[in-house]
Motif scaffolding. Structure first.
Motif, PDB file in Angstrom:
ATOM      1  N   VAL A  93       0.852  -1.203   0.000  1.00  0.00           N
ATOM      2  CA  VAL A  93       0.000   0.000   0.000  1.00  0.00           C
ATOM      3  C   VAL A  93       0.882   1.245   0.000  1.00  0.00           C
ATOM      4  O   VAL A  93       0.689   2.182  -0.782  1.00  0.00           O
ATOM      5  CB  VAL A  93      -0.963   0.003   1.213  1.00  0.00           C
ATOM      6  CG1 VAL A  93      -1.610   1.377   1.396  1.00  0.00           C
ATOM      7  CG2 VAL A  93      -2.038  -1.077   1.047  1.00  0.00           C
ATOM      8  N   VAL A 154      -1.750   6.856   9.668  1.00  0.00           N
ATOM      9  CA  VAL A 154      -2.721   5.769   9.743  1.00  0.00           C
ATOM     10  C   VAL A 154      -3.521   5.993  11.017  1.00  0.00           C
ATOM     11  O   VAL A 154      -2.942   6.115  12.099  1.00  0.00           O
ATOM     12  CB  VAL A 154      -2.004   4.400   9.788  1.00  0.00           C
ATOM     13  CG1 VAL A 154      -3.016   3.275   9.951  1.00  0.00           C
ATOM     14  CG2 VAL A 154      -1.165   4.203   8.531  1.00  0.00           C
ATOM     15  N   HIS A 176      -0.893  11.632   2.885  1.00  0.00           N
ATOM     16  CA  HIS A 176      -1.886  10.551   2.855  1.00  0.00           C
ATOM     17  C   HIS A 176      -2.394  10.248   4.261  1.00  0.00           C
ATOM     18  O   HIS A 176      -1.591  10.029   5.160  1.00  0.00           O
ATOM     19  CB  HIS A 176      -1.263   9.271   2.300  1.00  0.00           C
ATOM     20  CG  HIS A 176      -0.563   9.474   0.995  1.00  0.00           C
ATOM     21  ND1 HIS A 176      -1.238   9.630  -0.204  1.00  0.00           N
ATOM     22  CD2 HIS A 176       0.749   9.592   0.703  1.00  0.00           C
ATOM     23  CE1 HIS A 176      -0.364   9.810  -1.174  1.00  0.00           C
ATOM     24  NE2 HIS A 176       0.849   9.795  -0.665  1.00  0.00           N
ATOM     25  N   LEU A 178      -4.681   7.430   5.960  1.00  0.00           N
ATOM     26  CA  LEU A 178      -5.330   6.142   5.726  1.00  0.00           C
ATOM     27  C   LEU A 178      -6.137   5.803   6.973  1.00  0.00           C
ATOM     28  O   LEU A 178      -5.578   5.718   8.066  1.00  0.00           O
ATOM     29  CB  LEU A 178      -4.273   5.059   5.483  1.00  0.00           C
ATOM     30  CG  LEU A 178      -3.141   5.431   4.509  1.00  0.00           C
ATOM     31  CD1 LEU A 178      -2.169   4.269   4.352  1.00  0.00           C
ATOM     32  CD2 LEU A 178      -3.719   5.826   3.151  1.00  0.00           C
ATOM     33  N   THR A 190     -15.397   6.995   5.733  1.00  0.00           N
ATOM     34  CA  THR A 190     -14.130   7.518   5.236  1.00  0.00           C
ATOM     35  C   THR A 190     -14.268   9.036   5.110  1.00  0.00           C
ATOM     36  O   THR A 190     -14.764   9.530   4.099  1.00  0.00           O
ATOM     37  CB  THR A 190     -13.793   6.897   3.858  1.00  0.00           C
ATOM     38  OG1 THR A 190     -14.027   5.498   3.926  1.00  0.00           O
ATOM     39  CG2 THR A 190     -12.355   7.144   3.489  1.00  0.00           C
ATOM     40  N   THR A 194      -9.487  11.524   3.344  1.00  0.00           N
ATOM     41  CA  THR A 194      -8.850  10.291   3.817  1.00  0.00           C
ATOM     42  C   THR A 194      -9.152   9.149   2.838  1.00  0.00           C
ATOM     43  O   THR A 194     -10.029   9.262   1.983  1.00  0.00           O
ATOM     44  CB  THR A 194      -9.361   9.878   5.216  1.00  0.00           C
ATOM     45  OG1 THR A 194     -10.719   9.422   5.101  1.00  0.00           O
ATOM     46  CG2 THR A 194      -9.287  11.039   6.200  1.00  0.00           C
ATOM     47  N   VAL A 195      -8.414   8.059   2.987  1.00  0.00           N
ATOM     48  CA  VAL A 195      -8.604   6.878   2.156  1.00  0.00           C
ATOM     49  C   VAL A 195      -8.868   5.694   3.077  1.00  0.00           C
ATOM     50  O   VAL A 195      -8.300   5.621   4.174  1.00  0.00           O
ATOM     51  CB  VAL A 195      -7.338   6.613   1.297  1.00  0.00           C
ATOM     52  CG1 VAL A 195      -7.574   5.463   0.337  1.00  0.00           C
ATOM     53  CG2 VAL A 195      -6.933   7.861   0.536  1.00  0.00           C
ATOM     54  N   ASP A 196      -9.713   4.784   2.643  1.00  0.00           N
ATOM     55  CA  ASP A 196     -10.065   3.614   3.446  1.00  0.00           C
ATOM     56  C   ASP A 196      -8.927   2.588   3.409  1.00  0.00           C
ATOM     57  O   ASP A 196      -8.673   1.955   2.385  1.00  0.00           O
ATOM     58  CB  ASP A 196     -11.358   3.015   2.875  1.00  0.00           C
ATOM     59  CG  ASP A 196     -11.834   1.808   3.681  1.00  0.00           C
ATOM     60  OD1 ASP A 196     -11.068   1.297   4.523  1.00  0.00           O
ATOM     61  OD2 ASP A 196     -12.987   1.381   3.467  1.00  0.00           O
ATOM     62  N   LEU A 197      -8.238   2.428   4.538  1.00  0.00           N
ATOM     63  CA  LEU A 197      -7.097   1.509   4.581  1.00  0.00           C
ATOM     64  C   LEU A 197      -7.531   0.069   4.340  1.00  0.00           C
ATOM     65  O   LEU A 197      -6.828  -0.704   3.682  1.00  0.00           O
ATOM     66  CB  LEU A 197      -6.381   1.617   5.935  1.00  0.00           C
ATOM     67  CG  LEU A 197      -5.236   0.632   6.144  1.00  0.00           C
ATOM     68  CD1 LEU A 197      -4.113   0.838   5.130  1.00  0.00           C
ATOM     69  CD2 LEU A 197      -4.685   0.725   7.566  1.00  0.00           C
ATOM     70  N   LEU A 200      -7.717  -0.622   0.720  1.00  0.00           N
ATOM     71  CA  LEU A 200      -6.382  -0.662   0.109  1.00  0.00           C
ATOM     72  C   LEU A 200      -5.669  -1.974   0.429  1.00  0.00           C
ATOM     73  O   LEU A 200      -5.033  -2.583  -0.429  1.00  0.00           O
ATOM     74  CB  LEU A 200      -5.526   0.513   0.624  1.00  0.00           C
ATOM     75  CG  LEU A 200      -5.903   1.917   0.162  1.00  0.00           C
ATOM     76  CD1 LEU A 200      -4.974   2.947   0.823  1.00  0.00           C
ATOM     77  CD2 LEU A 200      -5.812   2.035  -1.357  1.00  0.00           C
TER      78      LEU A 200
END
Lengths: 587, 80
Positions: A93, A154, A176, A178, A190, A194-197, A200
């Motif tokens: 990732v 994170v 980033h 996550l 989310t 942000t990005v959905d860990l 990913l």
């Protein structure tokens, strides 16, 4: 009156102790030999995660359980083989986001599995990693992200929303974020930006070639506090694993079949060095509990998980003492064979309580963020002196010194001075982030000066006396007065602020603040609560003051420095000492 | 003391420890420590404060039953 020694020897243990002959083992030991017991990364160099995870996953330990993650009534086990695959996914990732060797990854989460994947996966990727304590408020988080030039964070969706979103624009390096969705009822799992860990990770390959990091490549960042200035970012390298390995053997007496429980949160150095790395290096099974302290739950975990080696802290032990012996006796612990404690000196009553109520003496040990691993310890084959931190481990040379104009002078037994360690052990910190001067001031010649005042007795045991500075130690964590005072000063009613550690029977010290107010502001209960609320919102419960008092003005030296020690002496009703340098003279 | 007054007393005690709390934002059915930033010492002081304020003994063994505001109020109600 209790005897001053609890006699122990190498004989009579169900599992023979690894460290059985003090002088011979210390004479035999070399860091080079310990290093040779770890594996090189394919491609060369030394990588913590390769030794902690991949080495086992590619050998007979593949199906052994690495972690048992407990959350509420649920338990989830992860084998070394699965952990290798999952941490490979995390490394992929990062690589997919263009995050490479040297780019710092921060983790802000409770003790959830993703935290562990992020730490180990970052190390595989050659990215230095810094777990932050999830109880920090927005201000400590922003300060640390900026100090460490955090590129990736994170965290969980709820922590992002409550603590990070409002400070994110103050951290320009952060590219980033996550997030782990952590609330099934959340309409927006989310948050924007942000990005959905989880997604990913699911999409990433579980095949990854660990970056061949050099032994002195930066691996871990742990923040600690001094009296003045911003927190200090202690830099640790991949080679630190050699100390984690050796101390896991000597101080925690880890054997291959152990079930190990380190109760510390990875947001503090103990929770990373011994809650993640050391047990994995030894290939043992670690218990991780996501829940907050609860006496009944802890006894149940010790019993049901059949914990054999337990590493905990004085505050927790004192809370268990308070919960009473009946609860302790309700949960038999036939498997438990070693209890160790760190964080602050364990009072003799607590060592004895362990023996009387838990059936096992508690082994206190000493180290700090800068040392990266345990340095001085009471260990199972040797006598315990309750109240003492024990004796230096193999590979560690300690002494007591006095600072002089041109260096340090060693002091004899029974003389109080500063605890110093001969520099050069593998987990020694290699710098404070962006602060080479402060790092240099920690050394005199070959000696690292710990800032802790201590004494050595004639048997070579070390006894903690106090800190050489004004840092506050609460529940085993260092809190820098300056960080707290700066936030108090932001309150519109506050003119000046000073913060001290007030002794507390449960947590060692609590943070107590004194403030003076701006002209025409009236001190009352509403204002007191308003200032406390401000501090708690900005700093979080773990760092904010628990008590706050008003003073007309704060005592200062003639050079303008606030005299925290005088405030502390007054608070404790002690003699105020030499006040001749005080503004306005002694009064 | 009716349930509303009892809840007010509990929230007042909570606000002595965590004055940043807004009573209207608290969900009585969700664990308090998921809604309010309380460390172990805060939690202990909160429970001891309830004892002092209301005169109800709260033995350590009962702490696990006291997760949500609703549970705390119910527990105290049964013992007042």
């Amino acid at each position: 009156m209790r005897p001053s020694i609890i006699h122990q020897s190498a004989a009579g243990h169900r599992v023979p102790p690894n460290f059985a002959d003090y002088e011979a083992e210390r004479a035999r030991f070399t860091w080079a030999a310990a290093r040779a017991e770890l594996a090189e990364t394919p491609g060369g160099g030394l990588n913590i995660a390769h030794n902690a995870v991949t080495r086992h996953a590619r050998g007979p330990g593949r199906d052994r359980v690495a972690f048992r993650f407990l959350a509420g009534a649920d338990a989830r086990t992860v084998t070394y083989g699965e952990l290798d695959a999952d941490t490979n996914r995390f490394a992929n990732v990062l690589a997919g986001l263009g995050v490479g060797r040297g780019d710092a990854v921060f983790v802000l989460a409770g003790r959830i599995p993703e935290l562990y994947l992020a730490v180990l996966g970052s190390l595989k990727n050659g990215s230095p990693v810094s777990p932050l304590f999830a109880a920090f408020g927005p201000e400590p988080i922003a300060t640390r992200l900026n100090l460490g030039s955090g590129r990736v964070l994170v965290t969980t969706a709820s922590l992002y929303r409550t603590k990070v979103a409002k400070i994110r624009d103050r951290v320009p390096t952060l590219r980033h974020v996550l997030v782990v969705p952590d609330d099934p009822d959340d309409p927006e799992p989310t948050p924007p930006g942000t990005v959905d860990l989880t997604a990913l990770l699911a999409a990433a390959s579980d095949d990854f070639a660990t970056v061949p990091t050099a032994p002195d490549d930066l691996a871990l960042l742990h923040f600690t506090s001094g009296t003045t200035g911003t927190p200090k970012g202690a830099m640790h390298v991949h080679e630190a694993a050699v100390t984690h390995w050796a101390t896991g053997r000597y101080a925690l007496d880890l054997h291959p079949d152990d079930v190990f429980w380190c109760t510390a949160d990875p947001g503090w150095v103990t929770g990373t060095s011994y809650g993640i790395i050391a047990p994995l290096l030894h290939g043992v099974t670690s218990v991780v509990d996501a829940a907050d302290f609860d006496a009944g739950r802890w006894y149940r975990i010790l019993a049901e998980q059949r914990v054999t080696v337990w590493y905990t802290a004085p505050t927790a032990i004192r809370m268990l003492m308070k919960a009473g012996p009946d609860l302790a006796r309700a949960w038999p612990r036939p498997d438990l064979r070693l209890i160790a404690s760190v964080g602050e000196p364990l009072n003799p009553e607590a060592v004895w309580w362990g023996r009387d109520v838990l059936g096992l003496s508690i082994h206190d040990n000493w180290w700090q963020t800068e040392t990266g691993g345990i340095m001085i310890a009471n260990t199972p084959a040797f006598d315990i002196k309750p109240g003492s931190m024990g004796r230096p481990l193999p590979g560690v040379e300690a002494t007591i010194v006095r600072r002089t104009d041109d260096g340090v002078e060693p002091l004899g037994d029974g003389v109080e001075g500063e605890l110093a360690l001969r520099a050069g052990w593998p987990s020694m910190f290699r710098g404070y982030l962006n602060n080479p001067e402060r790092y240099a001031r920690c050394f005199a010649g070959d000696w690292y000066l710990t800032g802790d005042l201590a004494e050595r007795d004639a048997d070579g045991y070390y006894w903690f006396v106090g800190r050489a500075d004004d840092v506050i130690k609460s529940a085993g964590h260092l809190i820098g007065p300056f960080e707290v005072e700066s936030v108090l000063m932001e309150h519109p009613a506050v003119a000046e602020a000073a913060v001290i550690g007030k002794p507390d029977a449960m947590v060692g010290e609590i943070v107590k603040a004194f403030v003076s107010l701006k002209r025409d502001v009236v001190a009352d209960e509403t204002l007191r609560l308003d200032i406390l609320a401000h501090a708690r919102r900005r700093l979080g419960a773990a760092v904010a003051p628990k008590e706050l008092g008003f003073l007309d003005s704060l005592p200062r030296t003639r050079s303008g420095k606030i005299m925290r020690r005088l405030l502390k002496a007054r608070e404790l009703g002690l003699p105020e000492g030499d006040t001749s340098t005080m503004e306005g003279g002694a009064s | 003391m009716d349930d509303t007054e009892l809840r007010d007393a509990v929230v007042a005690e909570l606000r002595r420890i965590a004055p940043e709390v807004d009573a209207d934002d608290l969900d009585d059915r969700r664990p308090l420590r998921r809604q309010v930033d309380l460390d172990s010492l805060d939690w202990l002081r909160f429970l001891l404060g309830l004892h002092d304020r209301l005169g109800v003994e709260i033995p350590e063994a009962d702490y696990p039953q006291l997760s949500t505001l609703g549970e705390v109020v119910g527990y105290l109600r049964a013992r007042l």
